[in-house]
Design a protein around this motif. Structure first.
Motif, PDB file in Angstrom:
ATOM      1  N   ALA A  82     -11.506  17.637  43.291  1.00 37.72           N
ATOM      2  CA  ALA A  82     -10.291  17.262  44.034  1.00 37.72           C
ATOM      3  C   ALA A  82      -9.771  18.432  44.863  1.00 37.72           C
ATOM      4  O   ALA A  82      -9.441  18.266  46.045  1.00 37.72           O
ATOM      5  N   CYS A  83      -9.693  19.616  44.286  1.00 36.50           N
ATOM      6  CA  CYS A  83      -9.196  20.790  45.016  1.00 36.50           C
ATOM      7  C   CYS A  83     -10.155  21.208  46.119  1.00 36.50           C
ATOM      8  O   CYS A  83      -9.726  21.594  47.212  1.00 36.50           O
ATOM      9  N   GLN A  84     -11.459  21.126  45.858  1.00 38.87           N
ATOM     10  CA  GLN A  84     -12.431  21.470  46.884  1.00 38.87           C
ATOM     11  C   GLN A  84     -12.370  20.480  48.040  1.00 38.87           C
ATOM     12  O   GLN A  84     -12.439  20.868  49.202  1.00 38.87           O
ATOM     13  N   SER A  85     -12.191  19.196  47.727  1.00 38.60           N
ATOM     14  CA  SER A  85     -12.074  18.180  48.778  1.00 38.60           C
ATOM     15  C   SER A  85     -10.846  18.446  49.640  1.00 38.60           C
ATOM     16  O   SER A  85     -10.906  18.332  50.866  1.00 38.60           O
ATOM     17  N   GLU A  86      -9.737  18.798  49.021  1.00 39.13           N
ATOM     18  CA  GLU A  86      -8.515  19.102  49.772  1.00 39.13           C
ATOM     19  C   GLU A  86      -8.703  20.345  50.642  1.00 39.13           C
ATOM     20  O   GLU A  86      -8.286  20.368  51.799  1.00 39.13           O
ATOM     21  N   ARG A  87      -9.338  21.353  50.118  1.00 43.77           N
ATOM     22  CA  ARG A  87      -9.598  22.573  50.897  1.00 43.77           C
ATOM     23  C   ARG A  87     -10.504  22.270  52.084  1.00 43.77           C
ATOM     24  O   ARG A  87     -10.273  22.756  53.191  1.00 43.77           O
ATOM     25  N   THR A  93     -15.113  27.622  34.249  1.00 45.32           N
ATOM     26  CA  THR A  93     -15.027  26.396  33.449  1.00 45.32           C
ATOM     27  C   THR A  93     -13.803  25.570  33.830  1.00 45.32           C
ATOM     28  O   THR A  93     -13.768  24.375  33.591  1.00 45.32           O
ATOM     29  N   HIS A  94     -12.797  26.234  34.422  1.00 46.48           N
ATOM     30  CA  HIS A  94     -11.582  25.544  34.853  1.00 46.48           C
ATOM     31  C   HIS A  94     -11.265  25.940  36.291  1.00 46.48           C
ATOM     32  O   HIS A  94     -11.483  27.080  36.701  1.00 46.48           O
ATOM     33  N   CYS A  95     -10.726  24.984  37.039  1.00 45.52           N
ATOM     34  CA  CYS A  95     -10.383  25.181  38.451  1.00 45.52           C
ATOM     35  C   CYS A  95      -9.363  26.312  38.595  1.00 45.52           C
ATOM     36  O   CYS A  95      -8.383  26.368  37.860  1.00 45.52           O
ATOM     37  N   GLU A  96      -9.589  27.214  39.554  1.00 48.45           N
ATOM     38  CA  GLU A  96      -8.668  28.326  39.729  1.00 48.45           C
ATOM     39  C   GLU A  96      -7.391  27.911  40.458  1.00 48.45           C
ATOM     40  O   GLU A  96      -6.442  28.684  40.500  1.00 48.45           O
ATOM     41  N   GLU A  97      -7.320  26.687  40.983  1.00 48.89           N
ATOM     42  CA  GLU A  97      -6.100  26.234  41.651  1.00 48.89           C
ATOM     43  C   GLU A  97      -5.245  25.353  40.753  1.00 48.89           C
ATOM     44  O   GLU A  97      -4.052  25.580  40.644  1.00 48.89           O
ATOM     45  N   CYS A  98      -5.839  24.351  40.114  1.00 43.94           N
ATOM     46  CA  CYS A  98      -5.034  23.413  39.328  1.00 43.94           C
ATOM     47  C   CYS A  98      -5.229  23.557  37.820  1.00 43.94           C
ATOM     48  O   CYS A  98      -4.452  23.006  37.043  1.00 43.94           O
ATOM     49  N   GLY A  99      -6.270  24.258  37.389  1.00 43.39           N
ATOM     50  CA  GLY A  99      -6.499  24.463  35.961  1.00 43.39           C
ATOM     51  C   GLY A  99      -7.279  23.363  35.268  1.00 43.39           C
ATOM     52  O   GLY A  99      -7.536  23.458  34.063  1.00 43.39           O
ATOM     53  N   GLU A 100      -7.635  22.305  35.985  1.00 42.79           N
ATOM     54  CA  GLU A 100      -8.425  21.219  35.397  1.00 42.79           C
ATOM     55  C   GLU A 100      -9.825  21.715  35.044  1.00 42.79           C
ATOM     56  O   GLU A 100     -10.366  22.604  35.695  1.00 42.79           O
TER      57      GLU A 100
END
Length: 88
Positions: free
Chosen positions: A62-67, A37-44
């Motif tokens: 956003a985190c997936q795009s950066e990865r 339910t929340h991003c494992e990198e940024c917590g959003e």
């Protein structure tokens, strides 16, 4: 048409094998299991629509795009072993 010491169809087999390897690698990278339910990198919070569209998703957009942007290109290897590839 075979070239050199290879038999007929060998080049196509090499191409098919390379494509199959790429497909297998891509399939192995697909997320599995229950979505977070929340991003494992940024917590959003990960939107419900994304969790339904991509079961097993673990990162926000956003985190997936950066990865994805940081991912190195996999070039594989030359199955033919031509002289040109050995000299590089």
């Amino acid at each position: 048409m075979a070239g050199g010491w290879s038999r007929d169809g060998a080049v196509q087999e090499q191409i098919d094998s390379t494509v199959e390897d790429a497909l297998q690698r891509a399939r192995s990278e697909l997320p599995r299991g229950e979505s977070l339910t929340h991003c494992e990198e940024c917590g959003e919070a990960i939107p419900q629509a994304r969790r339904e569209a991509m079961p097993g998703v673990r990162l926000c957009i956003a985190c997936q795009s950066e990865r994805d942007r940081q991912r190195t290109v996999y070039s594989g290897y030359n199955r033919r072993g031509s002289k040109d590839s050995q000299l590089r």
